[in-house]
Design a protein around this motif. Sequence first.
Motif, PDB file in Angstrom:
ATOM      1  N   SER A  58       0.826  -1.109  -0.048  1.00  0.00           N
ATOM      2  CA  SER A  58      -0.040   0.085   0.215  1.00  0.00           C
ATOM      3  C   SER A  58       0.891   1.366  -0.157  1.00  0.00           C
ATOM      4  CB  SER A  58      -0.859   0.133   1.314  1.00  0.00           C
ATOM      5  OG  SER A  58      -1.601   1.143   1.358  1.00  0.00           O
ATOM      6  N   GLY A  59       0.662   2.213  -0.978  1.00  0.00           N
ATOM      7  CA  GLY A  59       1.560   3.216  -0.897  1.00  0.00           C
ATOM      8  C   GLY A  59       2.484   2.995  -1.778  1.00  0.00           C
ATOM      9  N   ASN A  60       3.523   4.157  -2.105  1.00  0.00           N
ATOM     10  CA  ASN A  60       4.636   4.145  -3.001  1.00  0.00           C
ATOM     11  C   ASN A  60       5.897   4.315  -1.969  1.00  0.00           C
ATOM     12  OD1 ASN A  60       3.202   4.321  -5.582  1.00  0.00           O
ATOM     13  ND2 ASN A  60       2.917   6.498  -5.176  1.00  0.00           N
ATOM     14  N   THR A 105       0.260  -5.338   3.459  1.00  0.00           N
ATOM     15  CA  THR A 105       1.318  -5.495   4.482  1.00  0.00           C
ATOM     16  C   THR A 105       2.424  -4.556   3.838  1.00  0.00           C
ATOM     17  OG1 THR A 105       0.681  -7.711   5.176  1.00  0.00           O
ATOM     18  CG2 THR A 105       2.735  -6.883   5.541  1.00  0.00           C
ATOM     19  N   ASN A 106       2.796  -3.695   4.794  1.00  0.00           N
ATOM     20  CA  ASN A 106       4.097  -2.913   4.368  1.00  0.00           C
ATOM     21  C   ASN A 106       5.029  -3.183   5.327  1.00  0.00           C
ATOM     22  OD1 ASN A 106       2.582  -1.529   2.426  1.00  0.00           O
ATOM     23  ND2 ASN A 106       2.270   0.372   3.335  1.00  0.00           N
ATOM     24  N   ILE A 107       6.430  -3.288   4.896  1.00  0.00           N
ATOM     25  CA  ILE A 107       7.574  -3.784   5.875  1.00  0.00           C
ATOM     26  C   ILE A 107       8.727  -2.485   5.697  1.00  0.00           C
ATOM     27  CG2 ILE A 107       9.111  -5.370   6.318  1.00  0.00           C
ATOM     28  CD1 ILE A 107       7.580  -7.503   5.622  1.00  0.00           C
ATOM     29  N   GLU A 108       9.165  -2.075   6.550  1.00  0.00           N
ATOM     30  CA  GLU A 108      10.147  -0.959   6.365  1.00  0.00           C
ATOM     31  C   GLU A 108      11.414  -1.404   7.322  1.00  0.00           C
ATOM     32  OE1 GLU A 108       7.948   2.948   5.297  1.00  0.00           O
ATOM     33  OE2 GLU A 108       8.120   2.421   7.414  1.00  0.00           O
ATOM     34  N   ILE A 109      12.593  -1.154   6.879  1.00  0.00           N
ATOM     35  CA  ILE A 109      13.795  -1.455   7.331  1.00  0.00           C
ATOM     36  C   ILE A 109      14.604  -0.085   7.826  1.00  0.00           C
ATOM     37  CG2 ILE A 109      15.918  -2.845   7.611  1.00  0.00           C
ATOM     38  CD1 ILE A 109      13.636  -4.356   7.624  1.00  0.00           C
ATOM     39  N   TYR A 110      14.997   0.060   9.089  1.00  0.00           N
ATOM     40  CA  TYR A 110      15.687   1.446   9.518  1.00  0.00           C
ATOM     41  C   TYR A 110      16.921   0.954  10.201  1.00  0.00           C
ATOM     42  CZ  TYR A 110      11.151   3.673   8.720  1.00  0.00           C
ATOM     43  OH  TYR A 110       9.899   4.075   8.540  1.00  0.00           O
ATOM     44  N   HIS A 111      17.953   1.885   9.948  1.00  0.00           N
ATOM     45  CA  HIS A 111      19.254   1.782  10.681  1.00  0.00           C
ATOM     46  C   HIS A 111      19.320   2.911  11.791  1.00  0.00           C
ATOM     47  CE1 HIS A 111      21.619   4.970   8.495  1.00  0.00           C
ATOM     48  NE2 HIS A 111      20.906   4.491   7.576  1.00  0.00           N
ATOM     49  N   ALA A 128      10.568   7.964   9.305  1.00  0.00           N
ATOM     50  CA  ALA A 128       9.382   7.728   8.192  1.00  0.00           C
ATOM     51  C   ALA A 128       8.752   6.652   8.421  1.00  0.00           C
ATOM     52  CB  ALA A 128      10.434   7.689   7.001  1.00  0.00           C
ATOM     53  N   ALA A 129       7.483   6.595   7.711  1.00  0.00           N
ATOM     54  CA  ALA A 129       6.759   5.440   7.322  1.00  0.00           C
ATOM     55  C   ALA A 129       5.647   5.824   6.278  1.00  0.00           C
ATOM     56  CB  ALA A 129       5.809   4.804   8.577  1.00  0.00           C
ATOM     57  N   VAL A 130       5.194   4.766   5.567  1.00  0.00           N
ATOM     58  CA  VAL A 130       4.275   5.038   4.491  1.00  0.00           C
ATOM     59  C   VAL A 130       2.775   5.406   4.899  1.00  0.00           C
ATOM     60  CG1 VAL A 130       3.187   4.278   2.552  1.00  0.00           C
ATOM     61  CG2 VAL A 130       5.422   3.993   2.723  1.00  0.00           C
ATOM     62  N   SER A 131       2.307   4.727   5.963  1.00  0.00           N
ATOM     63  CA  SER A 131       0.955   4.958   6.501  1.00  0.00           C
ATOM     64  C   SER A 131       1.436   5.147   8.295  1.00  0.00           C
ATOM     65  CB  SER A 131       0.055   3.737   6.502  1.00  0.00           C
ATOM     66  OG  SER A 131       0.759   2.626   7.065  1.00  0.00           O
ATOM     67  N   GLY A 132       0.481   6.113   8.716  1.00  0.00           N
ATOM     68  CA  GLY A 132       0.499   6.538  10.080  1.00  0.00           C
ATOM     69  C   GLY A 132      -0.432   7.332  10.548  1.00  0.00           C
ATOM     70  N   ALA A 133      -0.309   8.107  11.540  1.00  0.00           N
ATOM     71  CA  ALA A 133      -1.117   9.008  12.125  1.00  0.00           C
ATOM     72  C   ALA A 133      -0.868  10.269  11.867  1.00  0.00           C
ATOM     73  CB  ALA A 133      -1.192   8.831  13.861  1.00  0.00           C
ATOM     74  N   VAL A 134      -1.975  11.131  11.720  1.00  0.00           N
ATOM     75  CA  VAL A 134      -1.781  12.546  11.585  1.00  0.00           C
ATOM     76  C   VAL A 134      -0.884  12.956  10.457  1.00  0.00           C
ATOM     77  CG1 VAL A 134      -1.734  15.077  12.518  1.00  0.00           C
ATOM     78  CG2 VAL A 134      -1.802  12.792  14.019  1.00  0.00           C
TER      79      VAL A 134
END
Length: 265
Positions: free
Chosen positions: A23-25, A130-136, A146-152
């Motif tokens: 979902s989302g780019n 389902t979106n999966i993101e990896i951060y360091h 950052a995230a593609v879907s979230g609040a406000v």
Amino acid sequence: MIIQAYNFLASWQLFPEKGEYQSGNRPKSGYYRINASDDKSRLNIEHTWVTLENDAFNATFSIIPDGELHDFENAVLADQFKASIADTSNLEISFYKNDRETLHVLHQITPNGLLKITQTGTAPAGEQFTNIEIYHKQMSVLPYAAAVSGAVIRPTEEGMIRHKALTAMEEQTNMQMDQIRRQIELLALQAREIVSRKELSMLIYNARLNFSPVIGQVYYLYEKKTGDHQVSMISPREWGNGSGPFKTFVAKVKLLADHTWVEVE
């Protein structure tokens, strides 16, 4: 509970290429920040991301990780939320709208110290995603993530300006750190070379030497059958590709101007 969240309390930078997005780019870049409130009762989450079109988005909210339902501050996204910390590597948040879970966010600290965020929910059109993101983890403290879907979620010109400035700062400081790291590696290499020359020089100066060596000239180091060493002007080739009267050929060496010896090809 806040103590168990210790591993999450940091600023994190997104690896855009490592994510999976149903979902989302895929964002161009992003940051994710989690910190504790002053009274240690809440976790404050702030995240931002920049699209490929250079639009900046920002989202902030607070959670109480006690496993209980609480009213959510942004009724557009959810009426209530429930957050819990299972252990020092797992933080879960569920968002509810009209008594139905609309978004579940699992934060995990991976064995190699990365932050993995898995978002499962329902897209506006009704399909599950389902979106999966990896951060360091950021060594410097950046104020958002950052995230593609979230609040406000809201695009902000201020966020874009700040993101560009922070990105430029990160690039410059990382470049300077890389330069320092390369200099340290070069110094370490030079130190190892000096130690190697010293060890070889000690071996040669303890060896038998029947002539006065000339700076810049090449000589040949052999080991004798007694275990001692001797420097010779005769190469193994001149011995018929052997070691002549010696036990074995050790190295081809050259005397430098500082009177240390170095092995040459």
